[in-house]
Design an enzyme around this catalytic site. Sequence first.
Site, PDB file in Angstrom:
ATOM      1  N   ASP A 303       0.827  -1.216  -0.040  1.00  0.00           N
ATOM      2  CA  ASP A 303       0.025  -0.021  -0.009  1.00  0.00           C
ATOM      3  C   ASP A 303       0.694   1.240  -0.027  1.00  0.00           C
ATOM      4  O   ASP A 303       0.395   2.437  -0.323  1.00  0.00           O
ATOM      5  CB  ASP A 303      -0.939  -0.016   1.209  1.00  0.00           C
ATOM      6  CG  ASP A 303      -2.101  -1.057   1.039  1.00  0.00           C
ATOM      7  OD1 ASP A 303      -2.190  -1.434  -0.183  1.00  0.00           O
ATOM      8  OD2 ASP A 303      -2.753  -1.566   2.042  1.00  0.00           O
ATOM      9  N   GLY A 305       4.631   1.574  -1.494  1.00  0.00           N
ATOM     10  CA  GLY A 305       5.101   1.391  -2.774  1.00  0.00           C
ATOM     11  C   GLY A 305       4.185   1.224  -3.782  1.00  0.00           C
ATOM     12  O   GLY A 305       4.517   1.877  -4.850  1.00  0.00           O
ATOM     13  N   GLU A 306       3.015   0.765  -3.923  1.00  0.00           N
ATOM     14  CA  GLU A 306       2.287   0.664  -4.921  1.00  0.00           C
ATOM     15  C   GLU A 306       1.240   1.781  -5.327  1.00  0.00           C
ATOM     16  O   GLU A 306       0.628   2.152  -6.209  1.00  0.00           O
ATOM     17  CB  GLU A 306       1.615  -0.794  -5.209  1.00  0.00           C
ATOM     18  CG  GLU A 306       2.504  -1.896  -5.454  1.00  0.00           C
ATOM     19  CD  GLU A 306       1.855  -3.195  -5.514  1.00  0.00           C
ATOM     20  OE1 GLU A 306       2.477  -4.134  -5.953  1.00  0.00           O
ATOM     21  OE2 GLU A 306       1.006  -3.438  -4.808  1.00  0.00           O
ATOM     22  N   TYR A 387     -10.063  -0.839   2.501  1.00  0.00           N
ATOM     23  CA  TYR A 387      -9.749  -0.783   4.125  1.00  0.00           C
ATOM     24  C   TYR A 387      -9.303   0.364   4.534  1.00  0.00           C
ATOM     25  O   TYR A 387      -8.968   1.475   3.463  1.00  0.00           O
ATOM     26  CB  TYR A 387      -8.024  -1.575   4.021  1.00  0.00           C
ATOM     27  CG  TYR A 387      -8.354  -2.776   4.953  1.00  0.00           C
ATOM     28  CD1 TYR A 387      -8.345  -4.139   4.440  1.00  0.00           C
ATOM     29  CD2 TYR A 387      -8.186  -2.675   6.259  1.00  0.00           C
ATOM     30  CE1 TYR A 387      -8.665  -5.267   5.097  1.00  0.00           C
ATOM     31  CE2 TYR A 387      -8.281  -3.848   7.088  1.00  0.00           C
ATOM     32  CZ  TYR A 387      -8.329  -5.158   6.648  1.00  0.00           C
ATOM     33  OH  TYR A 387      -8.409  -6.344   7.314  1.00  0.00           O
ATOM     34  N   TYR A 389      -6.840   2.429   7.314  1.00  0.00           N
ATOM     35  CA  TYR A 389      -5.740   2.415   8.302  1.00  0.00           C
ATOM     36  C   TYR A 389      -5.455   3.780   8.956  1.00  0.00           C
ATOM     37  O   TYR A 389      -5.237   4.756   8.237  1.00  0.00           O
ATOM     38  CB  TYR A 389      -4.370   2.019   7.436  1.00  0.00           C
ATOM     39  CG  TYR A 389      -4.461   0.657   6.855  1.00  0.00           C
ATOM     40  CD1 TYR A 389      -4.416  -0.405   7.605  1.00  0.00           C
ATOM     41  CD2 TYR A 389      -4.572   0.670   5.522  1.00  0.00           C
ATOM     42  CE1 TYR A 389      -4.421  -1.671   6.892  1.00  0.00           C
ATOM     43  CE2 TYR A 389      -4.596  -0.684   4.785  1.00  0.00           C
ATOM     44  CZ  TYR A 389      -4.587  -1.771   5.467  1.00  0.00           C
ATOM     45  OH  TYR A 389      -4.494  -3.036   4.866  1.00  0.00           O
ATOM     46  N   HIS A 439      -1.509  -8.270   7.716  1.00  0.00           N
ATOM     47  CA  HIS A 439      -1.081  -7.158   7.430  1.00  0.00           C
ATOM     48  C   HIS A 439       0.467  -6.871   7.818  1.00  0.00           C
ATOM     49  O   HIS A 439       0.797  -6.881   9.211  1.00  0.00           O
ATOM     50  CB  HIS A 439      -1.927  -6.022   7.851  1.00  0.00           C
ATOM     51  CG  HIS A 439      -3.537  -6.340   7.578  1.00  0.00           C
ATOM     52  ND1 HIS A 439      -4.092  -5.214   6.582  1.00  0.00           N
ATOM     53  CD2 HIS A 439      -4.350  -7.102   8.066  1.00  0.00           C
ATOM     54  CE1 HIS A 439      -5.363  -5.746   6.697  1.00  0.00           C
ATOM     55  NE2 HIS A 439      -5.608  -6.860   7.481  1.00  0.00           N
ATOM     56  N   ASP A 588      26.309   5.249  12.647  1.00  0.00           N
ATOM     57  CA  ASP A 588      24.944   5.754  12.236  1.00  0.00           C
ATOM     58  C   ASP A 588      23.904   4.458  11.592  1.00  0.00           C
ATOM     59  O   ASP A 588      24.364   3.966  10.375  1.00  0.00           O
ATOM     60  CB  ASP A 588      25.118   6.658  11.156  1.00  0.00           C
ATOM     61  CG  ASP A 588      24.178   7.667  10.687  1.00  0.00           C
ATOM     62  OD1 ASP A 588      23.135   7.371  11.404  1.00  0.00           O
ATOM     63  OD2 ASP A 588      24.538   8.556  10.165  1.00  0.00           O
ATOM     64  N   HIS A 599      -4.617 -12.041  10.409  1.00  0.00           N
ATOM     65  CA  HIS A 599      -6.225 -11.654  10.300  1.00  0.00           C
ATOM     66  C   HIS A 599      -6.922 -12.846   9.799  1.00  0.00           C
ATOM     67  O   HIS A 599      -7.235 -13.157   8.685  1.00  0.00           O
ATOM     68  CB  HIS A 599      -6.438 -10.417   9.472  1.00  0.00           C
ATOM     69  CG  HIS A 599      -7.755  -9.883   9.547  1.00  0.00           C
ATOM     70  ND1 HIS A 599      -8.314  -8.788   9.176  1.00  0.00           N
ATOM     71  CD2 HIS A 599      -8.707 -10.094  10.588  1.00  0.00           C
ATOM     72  CE1 HIS A 599      -9.535  -8.504   9.409  1.00  0.00           C
ATOM     73  NE2 HIS A 599      -9.817  -9.342  10.327  1.00  0.00           N
TER      74      HIS A 599
HETATM   75 CO    CO Z   1      -7.546  -7.564   7.633  1.00  0.00          CO
END
Ligand code: CO
Length: 644
Positions: A303, A305-306, A387, A389, A439, A588, A599
């Site tokens: 979700d 990068g695309e 969805y 988020y 997820h 660093d 889920h």
């Molecule tokens: Co779910």
Amino acid sequence: MPDHPIESQAPQFAGGAADPSDPLGPAELALSASLVRASPELSATLRFISANLTEPERGAEVVAARQALVVVLDLEARAGFEARVDLGAGRVLSIERLPKTVQPGIALEEFVLCEEVVKRDPQWRAALARRGITEFDKAIVDPWSAGAYGDEKFPEARLAQALTWIRGSDDDVGYGRPVEGVIAWVDLITMRVLEVVDDVAYPLPPPTGNYTANSVGPMRADLRPLEIIQAEGPSFRVSSRLVEWQRWRFRVGFTSREGLVLRDIAYYDRGAWRKVLRRASLSEMQVPYGDPTPTHNKKNVFDVGEYGIGRMANALTLGCDCLGAIHYFDADVLTMAGEVETLKNAICMHEEDYGVLWKHTDWRTNHTEVRRSRRLVVSFFATVGNYDYGFFWYFYQNGDIAVEVKLTGCLSVGALPPGVEPTHGVLVAPQLYAPIHQHFFSFRIDPEIDGEGNTVFEVDTERDPEGPGNPYGSSYRHRTTPIRSESEGARDADPARGRTWFVAAPGRRNAVGRPPGYKLMPGADTVRPFAHEGSSLLARAGFIRHSLWVTRYDPREKYAAGDYINQNAKPDGVAAWVKQDRPLEATDLVLWYTLGVHHVPRPEDWPVMPVAYAGFMLRPAGFFDANPAMDVPPPVPMHSCCVS
Ligand code: CO
């Protein structure tokens, strides 16, 4: 002289002007778009996929003029391009064509175009008609990213797999009646349907999914108002994007890809600002589904990068879920056409009461001291198709920083014939099932505990061997092991050992002679993927293999699955970068922590899922010399009352 060595004077508010790391503003976005549009290397048919600041590199002595990285899709060239823009000089510095093996992320407007083209397509209409469905105007079509499985019939295309549902009414969630077995493969460049897969034909499930207040029947009537009153205003101060609250200070950033970005997080301790984190953000997501049937077996989406989850951020003018005195930050993005769009109130900041901060009752004297906890919340919500988020960062008076993802919205569902049980999911309503899925959320945490040279230690607890040193067989101790190089830096959560990771400033000492630091504490959600080695999923989403990766800081390494993941079968990313095995001690470094939410859906998740919470914590562990919240004053009850 108090007996606890904690600074009780508040810092002077520095206020402040814009910072070189602040997000691109509307004028800069507009300038970037116009310069890219005018580039002779590109055609006139451009889609703007993203435009974000090229953030100044750590340690750069002189801050050069601000630069933008603009990613466009050139329809004529059928290729993606990266354009680097010098905003100060007002010119394009470079334009680079992306390899043919990758596609830039999918723009929000491509969703809309794709839906329109599918709904006009005769093959798709024929497939629906074969199922007795002719209400084409009631169809909703979501383009899912195609993945990269190696069996694509049209590997050269900018692919989306478009799935279909029939909406029962405007008051339902839209996803309650899936058209099982119909997958439209679309080329998002030509906006042509390449193929309609017509697999199983099941009847539509009965209408379901009403969720609006006026459609779910009588509301419960026994809820009385609970109001948050901040008569004197909030306790935070904001200047431009700089925030100070209690002893915390940080800057609020944003990118169209990651959404909320927090920078330069510091804590005021004994008259000085002490650095904690340089930069923190969501870096990637992956949602793999476990259902092998044709409509669902290529569902695994990145979700960030695309799709660019920042671009999907809700404008909270449409409905904000927070109470009290709220400060909002807008987010500016480019649309696909290259126009500036301002997502009003995209980032929400407010304070919350959080119960008891600390308490002790001296049972001999009957004296009680108690303090209430206040936390500062910085958050945004994003809607990605079905969805929703929420990404919440909490700052506490005791030095804790907590990250919490709120998962809600509507399940991705499939249809089954009446009486058939799903094998890879759960019935959530008659003839309607939700496939099992996960997820994964990868957070990139760039620490600078008291400066830049940090070391990460894994802290496990183990029992002592039986013997004279363990007379009753019940002794145990914690063991601290440095993560010395990247080959040791891929770690898994282990709740049975109470495992945490301690990020320390090894060159410094606290009051008890130990290096100050923060520990990363996994939450309950640490599930691992179930895909096999060699699967497309693990080849692309290598980061989901482990809870934690530690890498040497490199400004080019920003996203856990690399810069371009859409249709990319072999991206780089954190799982590839660690093969360099760079040393990690007193240097660093960057932590990549991946939440794994498992889920197995429930009927209670339908039609809109009650929020599921998942998160992790960054907690001081010897960073302070004592409880840093001893100086929080006792609570003054103002409106509380007893009821009988
Ligand atoms: Co779910």
